[in-house]
Design a protein around this motif. Structure first.
Motif, PDB file in Angstrom:
ATOM      1  N   VAL A 110       0.815  -1.211   0.000  1.00 48.84           N
ATOM      2  CA  VAL A 110       0.000   0.000   0.000  1.00 48.84           C
ATOM      3  C   VAL A 110       0.851   1.265   0.000  1.00 48.84           C
ATOM      4  O   VAL A 110       0.622   2.195  -0.776  1.00 48.84           O
ATOM      5  CB  VAL A 110      -0.964   0.009   1.212  1.00 48.84           C
ATOM      6  CG1 VAL A 110      -1.700   1.344   1.316  1.00 48.84           C
ATOM      7  CG2 VAL A 110      -1.953  -1.147   1.102  1.00 48.84           C
ATOM      8  N   HIS A 169      -9.448   2.727   6.045  1.00 48.91           N
ATOM      9  CA  HIS A 169      -9.654   1.638   5.087  1.00 48.91           C
ATOM     10  C   HIS A 169     -10.753   0.713   5.591  1.00 48.91           C
ATOM     11  O   HIS A 169     -10.985   0.575   6.778  1.00 48.91           O
ATOM     12  CB  HIS A 169      -8.356   0.872   4.815  1.00 48.91           C
ATOM     13  CG  HIS A 169      -7.833   0.086   5.966  1.00 48.91           C
ATOM     14  ND1 HIS A 169      -6.831  -0.834   5.848  1.00 48.91           N
ATOM     15  CD2 HIS A 169      -8.170   0.063   7.274  1.00 48.91           C
ATOM     16  CE1 HIS A 169      -6.571  -1.375   7.018  1.00 48.91           C
ATOM     17  NE2 HIS A 169      -7.359  -0.855   7.896  1.00 48.91           N
ATOM     18  N   GLU A 249      -7.694  -2.158  -0.050  1.00 48.03           N
ATOM     19  CA  GLU A 249      -6.549  -1.860  -0.912  1.00 48.03           C
ATOM     20  C   GLU A 249      -5.802  -3.140  -1.269  1.00 48.03           C
ATOM     21  O   GLU A 249      -5.367  -3.334  -2.407  1.00 48.03           O
ATOM     22  CB  GLU A 249      -5.581  -0.890  -0.213  1.00 48.03           C
ATOM     23  CG  GLU A 249      -6.163   0.486   0.072  1.00 48.03           C
ATOM     24  CD  GLU A 249      -6.883   0.533   1.406  1.00 48.03           C
ATOM     25  OE1 GLU A 249      -7.163  -0.540   1.987  1.00 48.03           O
ATOM     26  OE2 GLU A 249      -7.187   1.647   1.857  1.00 48.03           O
ATOM     27  N   THR A 252      -7.826  -5.331  -3.691  1.00 47.99           N
ATOM     28  CA  THR A 252      -7.745  -4.808  -5.058  1.00 47.99           C
ATOM     29  C   THR A 252      -6.472  -5.286  -5.740  1.00 47.99           C
ATOM     30  O   THR A 252      -6.488  -5.691  -6.913  1.00 47.99           O
ATOM     31  CB  THR A 252      -7.796  -3.274  -5.050  1.00 47.99           C
ATOM     32  OG1 THR A 252      -9.022  -2.854  -4.435  1.00 47.99           O
ATOM     33  CG2 THR A 252      -7.709  -2.717  -6.462  1.00 47.99           C
ATOM     34  N   TYR A 302      -5.580  10.098  -0.193  1.00 46.62           N
ATOM     35  CA  TYR A 302      -5.846   8.714  -0.559  1.00 46.62           C
ATOM     36  C   TYR A 302      -7.355   8.509  -0.503  1.00 46.62           C
ATOM     37  O   TYR A 302      -7.989   8.868   0.490  1.00 46.62           O
ATOM     38  CB  TYR A 302      -5.148   7.780   0.422  1.00 46.62           C
ATOM     39  CG  TYR A 302      -4.934   6.392  -0.113  1.00 46.62           C
ATOM     40  CD1 TYR A 302      -3.789   6.086  -0.831  1.00 46.62           C
ATOM     41  CD2 TYR A 302      -5.872   5.389   0.103  1.00 46.62           C
ATOM     42  CE1 TYR A 302      -3.554   4.790  -1.314  1.00 46.62           C
ATOM     43  CE2 TYR A 302      -5.658   4.112  -0.379  1.00 46.62           C
ATOM     44  CZ  TYR A 302      -4.501   3.824  -1.087  1.00 46.62           C
ATOM     45  OH  TYR A 302      -4.292   2.556  -1.564  1.00 46.62           O
ATOM     46  N   VAL A 305     -11.935   4.467   1.117  1.00 48.04           N
ATOM     47  CA  VAL A 305     -12.352   3.218   0.493  1.00 48.04           C
ATOM     48  C   VAL A 305     -13.742   2.826   0.972  1.00 48.04           C
ATOM     49  O   VAL A 305     -14.157   3.144   2.077  1.00 48.04           O
ATOM     50  CB  VAL A 305     -11.362   2.087   0.806  1.00 48.04           C
ATOM     51  CG1 VAL A 305     -10.011   2.384   0.188  1.00 48.04           C
ATOM     52  CG2 VAL A 305     -11.208   1.891   2.308  1.00 48.04           C
TER      53      VAL A 305
END
Length: 308
Positions: A110, A169, A249, A252, A302, A305
């Protein structure tokens, strides 16, 4: 003569006169008026009981005593500039050092790609080293200076550590693409029945995860607990009945391998904060401050998410 009787600022004046051979230019170099420079020169002459510099056709020429002192004074000033002044600030364009970051293998996936891009541009002579250490050793690593920062989710940060949130996240569940029993969603019954991989640095199931699932009365069928995120997609590929719940993350990245797919967990899980942690000893250290600002700027935008 005693050093306490010498204003060490006068050595800067001496060094400037030695280099410039002109009271006017030396004054400009150190930021003094010409009158203040002349006064400083008189104080130097009185302290060393020598003219030190005399006016000639070549400018202010050092006397033999001035020449003798000049070598030592230049070395002292150079050492102060390199070893004292340079340590009081951090110039990323010229700095040559290795920044050490405590993070998991997930953190490497990440954090490192965008961080490396920015570091290469802004601090071209600096390098990175990533280390993975047990949670109980992070405080001592940061305290001793063996590591600069710890990046990730440390739910109970030890005393003496400062922290700063970078971004939040959420979580997804990984399923083998060869598992025909699971489509685009995962039912609660499937989630509870299927054997699961849990990633934990401590070797035990995560209390934070447990609390989230316990709130819904969900009991997981934990088959394997491992400290390594990178093993997860390969294990699921080898054993398609296994599943794992991981940060979005990471899911993905793993889904791009083509062996696993991402589905939402059967119940909404609370997001977790990713933070950077550092020791109070280095709170004002120029290099540490610069690195923290760089990481904050890199990840503060960032994207938040969400389940997809």
């Amino acid at each position: 003569m005693h050093i306490k009787d010498l204003d060490l600022n006068l050595l800067v004046v001496f060094d400037a006169l030695l280099r410039e051979r002109s009271v006017t230019r030396a004054a400009q170099d150190v930021g003094l008026t010409q009158g203040a420079m002349s006064h400083a020169l008189n104080r130097l002459r009185a302290f060393f009981d020598d003219p030190l510099f005399v006016k000639t056709t070549d400018g202010m020429t050092p006397t033999p005593r001035g020449e003798q002192l000049g070598t030592t004074v230049s070395e002292v000033i150079a050492a102060i500039r390199q070893n004292v002044v340079a340590e009081a600030r951090f110039d990323p364009l010229t700095a040559q050092r290795t920044f050490v970051l405590c993070m998991t293998d997930m953190g490497e996936l990440v954090f490192l790609p965008p961080l490396i891009r920015r570091l290469r541009k802004l601090a071209p002579h600096c390098t990175l080293r990533s280390v993975q250490v047990p949670l109980e050793q992070i405080e001592s690593m940061l305290s001793s200076g063996e590591a600069d920062l710890a990046l990730g989710s440390i739910h109970a940060a030890p005393e003496g550590l400062f922290q700063q949130q970078l971004f939040m996240h959420s979580f997804v569940t990984l399923v083998s693409v060869r598992n025909r029993k699971v489509g685009k969603t995962l039912t609660r019954a499937q989630f509870e029945a299927m054997p699961q991989i849990v990633v934990s640095l401590t070797g035990r199931a995560s209390a934070a995860y447990d609390n989230a699932f316990d709130a819904y009365g969900i009991k997981r069928n934990v088959y394997l607990t491992t400290p390594h995120f990178l093993a997860v997609p390969h294990l699921i590929d080898a054993h398609p009945d296994l599943i794992a719940t991981v940060p979005l993350e990471l899911g993905t990245v793993f889904s791009k391998l083509g062996t696993v797919k991402v589905v939402p967990p059967p119940v909404p899980l609370p997001p977790f904060a990713l933070r950077q942690h550092w020791h109070s000893r280095f709170n004002t250290d120029p290099a540490n401050v610069w690195l923290r600002h760089l990481i904050k700027e890199t990840f503060e935008r960032y994207p938040l998410v969400s389940e997809q």
